[in-house]
Write a protein that holds these residues in place. Structure first.
Motif, PDB file in Angstrom:
ATOM      1  N   GLY A 127    -110.104  -8.973 -27.485  1.00 33.71           N
ATOM      2  CA  GLY A 127    -111.426  -9.027 -28.531  1.00 33.71           C
ATOM      3  C   GLY A 127    -111.240  -8.571 -29.720  1.00 33.71           C
ATOM      4  O   GLY A 127    -110.046  -8.146 -30.172  1.00 33.71           O
ATOM      5  N   GLU A 128    -112.190  -8.850 -30.625  1.00 32.11           N
ATOM      6  CA  GLU A 128    -112.130  -8.362 -31.985  1.00 32.11           C
ATOM      7  C   GLU A 128    -113.080  -7.582 -32.251  1.00 32.11           C
ATOM      8  O   GLU A 128    -114.156  -7.377 -31.667  1.00 32.11           O
ATOM      9  CB  GLU A 128    -112.159  -9.545 -32.662  1.00 32.11           C
ATOM     10  N   VAL A 129    -112.812  -6.464 -33.155  1.00 35.15           N
ATOM     11  CA  VAL A 129    -113.711  -5.466 -33.408  1.00 35.15           C
ATOM     12  C   VAL A 129    -114.945  -6.043 -34.206  1.00 35.15           C
ATOM     13  O   VAL A 129    -115.125  -7.077 -34.590  1.00 35.15           O
ATOM     14  CB  VAL A 129    -113.188  -4.414 -34.695  1.00 35.15           C
ATOM     15  N   HIS A 130    -116.105  -5.205 -33.554  1.00 36.97           N
ATOM     16  CA  HIS A 130    -117.351  -5.804 -34.009  1.00 36.97           C
ATOM     17  C   HIS A 130    -117.952  -6.930 -33.098  1.00 36.97           C
ATOM     18  O   HIS A 130    -119.124  -7.612 -33.418  1.00 36.97           O
ATOM     19  CB  HIS A 130    -117.630  -6.361 -35.576  1.00 36.97           C
ATOM     20  N   GLU A 131    -117.299  -7.427 -32.429  1.00 37.19           N
ATOM     21  CA  GLU A 131    -117.604  -8.730 -31.524  1.00 37.19           C
ATOM     22  C   GLU A 131    -117.922  -8.108 -30.075  1.00 37.19           C
ATOM     23  O   GLU A 131    -117.490  -7.155 -29.624  1.00 37.19           O
ATOM     24  CB  GLU A 131    -116.666  -9.620 -31.505  1.00 37.19           C
ATOM     25  N   ASP A 132    -118.646  -8.927 -29.381  1.00 35.61           N
ATOM     26  CA  ASP A 132    -118.933  -8.485 -27.848  1.00 35.61           C
ATOM     27  C   ASP A 132    -117.954  -9.215 -27.001  1.00 35.61           C
ATOM     28  O   ASP A 132    -117.224 -10.193 -27.400  1.00 35.61           O
ATOM     29  CB  ASP A 132    -120.289  -9.165 -27.461  1.00 35.61           C
ATOM     30  N   ILE A 133    -117.682  -8.589 -25.949  1.00 41.17           N
ATOM     31  CA  ILE A 133    -116.595  -9.359 -24.862  1.00 41.17           C
ATOM     32  C   ILE A 133    -117.237  -8.962 -23.489  1.00 41.17           C
ATOM     33  O   ILE A 133    -117.812  -8.188 -23.035  1.00 41.17           O
ATOM     34  CB  ILE A 133    -115.383  -8.786 -24.978  1.00 41.17           C
ATOM     35  N   THR A 134    -117.017  -9.941 -22.462  1.00 44.18           N
ATOM     36  CA  THR A 134    -117.032  -9.667 -21.130  1.00 44.18           C
ATOM     37  C   THR A 134    -115.970  -9.817 -20.361  1.00 44.18           C
ATOM     38  O   THR A 134    -115.059 -10.769 -20.547  1.00 44.18           O
ATOM     39  CB  THR A 134    -118.094 -11.013 -20.771  1.00 44.18           C
ATOM     40  N   LEU A 135    -115.670  -8.621 -19.513  1.00 49.01           N
ATOM     41  CA  LEU A 135    -114.684  -8.743 -18.597  1.00 49.01           C
ATOM     42  C   LEU A 135    -115.037  -8.989 -17.353  1.00 49.01           C
ATOM     43  O   LEU A 135    -115.930  -8.597 -16.836  1.00 49.01           O
ATOM     44  CB  LEU A 135    -114.007  -7.215 -18.624  1.00 49.01           C
ATOM     45  N   HIS A 136    -114.398  -9.914 -16.653  1.00 52.42           N
ATOM     46  CA  HIS A 136    -114.944 -10.384 -15.280  1.00 52.42           C
ATOM     47  C   HIS A 136    -113.895  -9.659 -14.327  1.00 52.42           C
ATOM     48  O   HIS A 136    -112.960  -9.313 -14.654  1.00 52.42           O
ATOM     49  CB  HIS A 136    -114.432 -12.008 -15.067  1.00 52.42           C
ATOM     50  N   CYS A 137    -114.720  -9.458 -13.195  1.00 52.14           N
ATOM     51  CA  CYS A 137    -114.032  -8.852 -11.946  1.00 52.14           C
ATOM     52  C   CYS A 137    -113.502 -10.036 -11.215  1.00 52.14           C
ATOM     53  O   CYS A 137    -114.040 -10.525 -10.372  1.00 52.14           O
ATOM     54  CB  CYS A 137    -115.317  -8.073 -11.366  1.00 52.14           C
ATOM     55  N   GLY A 138    -112.287 -10.095 -11.564  1.00 56.57           N
ATOM     56  CA  GLY A 138    -111.413 -10.972 -10.811  1.00 56.57           C
ATOM     57  C   GLY A 138    -112.165 -12.616 -11.015  1.00 56.57           C
ATOM     58  O   GLY A 138    -113.054 -13.045 -11.834  1.00 56.57           O
ATOM     59  N   ASN A 139    -111.493 -13.575 -10.457  1.00 56.89           N
ATOM     60  CA  ASN A 139    -111.791 -15.042 -10.620  1.00 56.89           C
ATOM     61  C   ASN A 139    -112.463 -15.405  -9.251  1.00 56.89           C
ATOM     62  O   ASN A 139    -111.989 -16.109  -8.466  1.00 56.89           O
ATOM     63  CB  ASN A 139    -110.589 -15.769 -11.089  1.00 56.89           C
ATOM     64  N   ILE A 140    -113.582 -15.034  -8.917  1.00 55.46           N
ATOM     65  CA  ILE A 140    -114.126 -15.339  -7.583  1.00 55.46           C
ATOM     66  C   ILE A 140    -115.423 -15.997  -7.921  1.00 55.46           C
ATOM     67  O   ILE A 140    -116.204 -15.512  -8.558  1.00 55.46           O
ATOM     68  CB  ILE A 140    -114.274 -14.067  -6.762  1.00 55.46           C
ATOM     69  N   SER A 141    -115.637 -17.295  -6.881  1.00 58.93           N
ATOM     70  CA  SER A 141    -116.820 -17.770  -7.364  1.00 58.93           C
ATOM     71  C   SER A 141    -117.622 -17.412  -5.571  1.00 58.93           C
ATOM     72  O   SER A 141    -117.111 -17.050  -4.694  1.00 58.93           O
ATOM     73  CB  SER A 141    -116.888 -19.268  -7.255  1.00 58.93           C
TER      74      SER A 141
END
Ligand SMILES: *[C@@H]1O[C@H](CO)[C@@H](O)[C@H](O)[C@H]1NC(C)=O
Ligand SMILES: *[C@@H]1O[C@H](CO)[C@@H](O)[C@H](O)[C@H]1NC(C)=O
Ligand SMILES: *[C@@H]1O[C@H](CO)[C@@H](O)[C@H](O)[C@H]1NC(C)=O
Ligand SMILES: *[C@@H]1O[C@H](CO)[C@@H](O)[C@H](O)[C@H]1NC(C)=O
Ligand SMILES: *[C@@H]1O[C@H](CO)[C@@H](O)[C@H](O)[C@H]1NC(C)=O
Ligand SMILES: *[C@@H]1O[C@H](CO)[C@@H](O)[C@H](O)[C@H]1NC(C)=O
Ligand SMILES: *[C@@H]1O[C@H](CO)[C@@H](O)[C@H](O)[C@H]1NC(C)=O
Ligand SMILES: *[C@@H]1O[C@H](CO)[C@@H](O)[C@H](O)[C@H]1NC(C)=O
Ligand SMILES: *[C@@H]1O[C@H](CO)[C@@H](O)[C@H](O)[C@H]1NC(C)=O
Ligand SMILES: *[C@@H]1O[C@H](CO)[C@@H](O)[C@H](O)[C@H]1NC(C)=O
Ligand SMILES: *[C@@H]1O[C@H](CO)[C@@H](O)[C@H](O)[C@H]1NC(C)=O
Ligand SMILES: *[C@@H]1O[C@H](CO)[C@@H](O)[C@H](O)[C@H]1NC(C)=O
Length: 537
Positions: A32-46
């Motif tokens: 990620g880059e500073v001042h930006e938003d980010i989403t961390l996924h909990c694994g790759n599960i559908s």
């Protein structure tokens, strides 16, 4: 109170589970880059998800948030998305680290996410020294100088810096031998190093890059010496001052001043100034100073002095009818060079003599000759004007051309001899008619008396000639008298004969003179006399 208790429980619980998490071992890296938003996924599960709890794993695990509503709410900036993903707003460098999610469904699963936070490159600063700055901000350096290039920028992780160079009308190329250094020095700037220099700073983590382009001009003063001159402007008849200092880049500036005093005539890039006649007077000096941006401080200078023309010429010339004559006009001192014209003021005052088969005009430098061929008295006699003109002044000289008939020597001699013989015959006849004593008396008179008597006698004698001969000049009379001065020394009885001889001799001498005079084109008086003598023929 309740919240703290449950938190403690979570930590204990987490600690018990740690061993099993490690065993699961799934890991992702998110940047990620500073001042930006980010989403961390909990694994790759559908599909269906269980309760998800996020922890931050630094030195020890820290609870962040959970989808179990009985657990404490999330801290600001952190939120749960789609019931499983961790959303972080406005990243800061402190957010970098390892994150862990714990999901409880039929069985417990966990995932680890490594969040890396990149920053920059923010400000790319380029410093090119030692240079000058033009008013529009463009940099320039003098050819041959040495130039330092520095490029700096702040970035996390530290940036990769590259220099690119683009010469005019060509493609950009990495500078030097695949340089990735932030600073370097060019030792001898040359003309082909003029162009746009671009520093590119790249953040290797985010692949974000920034660049700064700086235009650098390579200037050099003219290698030649400054030259200046004055000339007649083509078209108009103004004076054009020209200053030339060639070969530099960019073009130098020129300042024309009048010296002494330094009154400014004009400044320009061309170095050309026009002066109208009112600004011109003989002997004025003008100075040109050329200045170049990377030239010598004082510039280069030169001076011109304008001068009106002077003319050297002979005041009069003689030409024989049918002959050729050349009038010469030599102009000196004129600056700028003068235009030389031949004029006649016979009928119209300002008639220019045009070159023709009759009038040959030849100009060599500042000297002009007018050759008149086949002189004719009616057409060619008179004043000729040589006019030299430059914007500073005009000079004119008049040359008088007289055209004369060539002499017929045999005719003259014949006429004089026959006139004298006639006179002699008349005198002899008169003397014989009166008395031979008179003859003796005359002899005595010559011996004893002074010159006055002789003159009387001669004059009375001449009167008879003059009746036929129209007007004789005094000089001629004197000359004849001079000839007769010798007479008393001769034998008296042969006085007449001697006198005749003397007169004939005198005339012949005198004719010789006339002939010589004609050949020399000089001795105007004698020629005139000859002509008068000639007319009765
Ligand atoms: C999730 O896994 C599937 C296959 O295992 C893969 O095709 C997909 O790209 C993965 N998605 C993400 C976001 O990693
Ligand atoms: C949490 O961090 C500690 C030390 O930094 C490490 O030993 C442990 O394996 C980490 N746990 C997880 C789940 O990554
Ligand atoms: C949710 O949290 C509460 C309180 O800590 C706990 O008792 C409960 O078992 C949790 N639910 C699940 C499904 O883990
Ligand atoms: C959440 O779910 C919606 C719909 O399934 C999906 O479009 C969105 O991308 C998901 N968000 C995240 C962060 O996975
Ligand atoms: C995160 O975990 C990796 C190993 O999986 C480790 O190399 C890295 O240093 C950790 N990051 C932080 C900020 O502790
Ligand atoms: C979890 O259990 C339910 C029944 O309790 C079952 O239907 C489901 O398939 C199981 N899910 C997994 C991933 O094992
Ligand atoms: C640029 O570099 C020169 C010497 O290398 C230094 O004297 C000058 O202060 C620098 N200018 C800036 C704006 O950094
Ligand atoms: C600045 O001025 C110089 C000289 O006049 C010119 O060559 C250059 O292109 C100009 N630069 C810009 C950016 O206008
Ligand atoms: C510069 O070096 C990089 C790797 O170090 C290489 O990929 C690139 O092709 C090189 N460029 C030139 C112009 O040699
Ligand atoms: C530098 O780049 C600018 C903008 O692209 C261009 O106008 C200028 O002519 C370039 N200068 C040189 C010396 O190539
Ligand atoms: C006059 O000049 C012309 C040409 O130069 C020549 O042919 C001619 O003989 C000259 N006449 C006299 C009388 O010298
Ligand atoms: C020609 O010019 C001379 C000198 O300027 C002058 O003395 C003479 O009168 C002029 N003759 C005529 C016809 O204009």
């Amino acid at each position: 109170m309740a919240a703290r208790v449950s938190e403690t429980w979570v930590l204990v619980c987490l600690g018990a589970l740690l061993a099993r998490w490690v065993a699961a071992g799934l890991e992702a890296v998110v940047i990620g880059e500073v001042h930006e938003d980010i989403t961390l996924h909990c694994g790759n599960i559908s599909g269906q998800r269980g309760l998800v709890t996020w922890y931050r794993n630094d030195s020890e695990p820290v609870f962040l948030l959970s989808s179990n509503s009985s657990l404490p709410p999330a801290k600001p900036r952190f939120s749960l998305e789609n019931a499983s993903s961790l959303h972080i707003e406005a990243l800061s460098l402190q957010d970098e680290g390892n994150y862990t999610c714990w999901e409880v469904l039929n069985k417990t699963r966990w995932f680890r996410v490594w969040l890396q936070v990149a920053s920059g490159p923010d400000q790319v600063e380029v410093n090119i020294s030692t240079t000058g700055v033009l008013p529009n901000g463009t940099l320039y350096v003098a050819k041959g100088s040495h130039v330092d290039f520095t490029c700096s920028s702040s970035s996390r992780p530290p940036p990769l810096v590259e220099w690119w160079f683009q010469a005019p009308d060509s493609r950009a190329e990495p500078f030097g031998n695949n340089l990735t250094v932030s600073s370097f020095t060019l030792l001898l700037m040359s003309q082909n190093l003029q162009g746009n220099y671009t520093c590119v700073a790249t953040n290797n983590l985010s692949r974000r890059h920034r660049k700064v382009t700086t235009e650098l001009l390579v200037y050099y003063p003219p290698p030649s010496a400054l030259q200046c001159w004055a000339e007649i402007s083509p078209g108009s008849f103004m004076l054009q001052l020209t200053c030339l200092w060639d070969g530099g880049y960019p073009d130098p500036n020129f300042l024309w001043t009048e010296e002494p005093g330094g009154v400014i005539v004009g400044t320009s890039n061309l170095g050309v100034e026009m002066l109208n006649r009112s600004q011109l007077s003989d002997g004025r000096k003008f100075k040109c100073v050329g200045r170049h941006i990377v030239g010598p401080e004082s510039g280069a200078s030169c001076m011109v002095q304008i001068k009106s023309p002077s003319i050297l010429s002979e005041p009069m010339k003689t030409c024989l009818v049918g002959g050729n004559v050349t009038l010469t006009c030599q102009v000196t001192g004129a600056y700028p060079l003068a235009k030389i014209l031949w004029l006649r003021n016979l009928t119209q005052p300002e008639m220019i003599v045009q070159p023709s088969s009759h009038h040959l005009i030849s100009v060599t430098g500042q000297s002009s000759t007018l050759t008149i061929r086949n002189c004719s008295q009616d057409l060619d006699e008179g004043y000729y004007v040589c006019r030299a003109e430059n914007p500073v002044g005009v000079r004119e000289v008049d040359i008088w051309l007289s055209v004369k008939e060539p002499l017929n020597i045999v005719g003259i001699v014949g006429t004089i001899v026959s006139l004298l013989l006639l006179g002699l015959a008349i005198i002899s006849g008169l003397m014989l008619y009166y008395s031979p004593v008179f003859c003796w008396k005359l002899g005595n008179t010559f011996r004893g008396q002074d010159m006055g008597d002789v003159m009387v006698l001669v004059e009375s004698e001449e009167e008879m000639e003059e009746e036929e001969d129209a007007a004789e000049e005094e000089e001629e009379v004197e000359e004849e008298a001079n000839e007769r001065e010798e007479l008393p020394k001769e034998i008296p009885t042969h006085g007449h004969i001697h006198r005749v001889t003397a007169l004939v001799n005198g005339n012949v001498d005198w004719m010789d003179n006339g002939l010589q005079a004609l050949q020399d084109d000089s001795s105007e008086q004698q020629s005139d006399v000859t002509q008068e003598e000639d007319r009765p023929v």
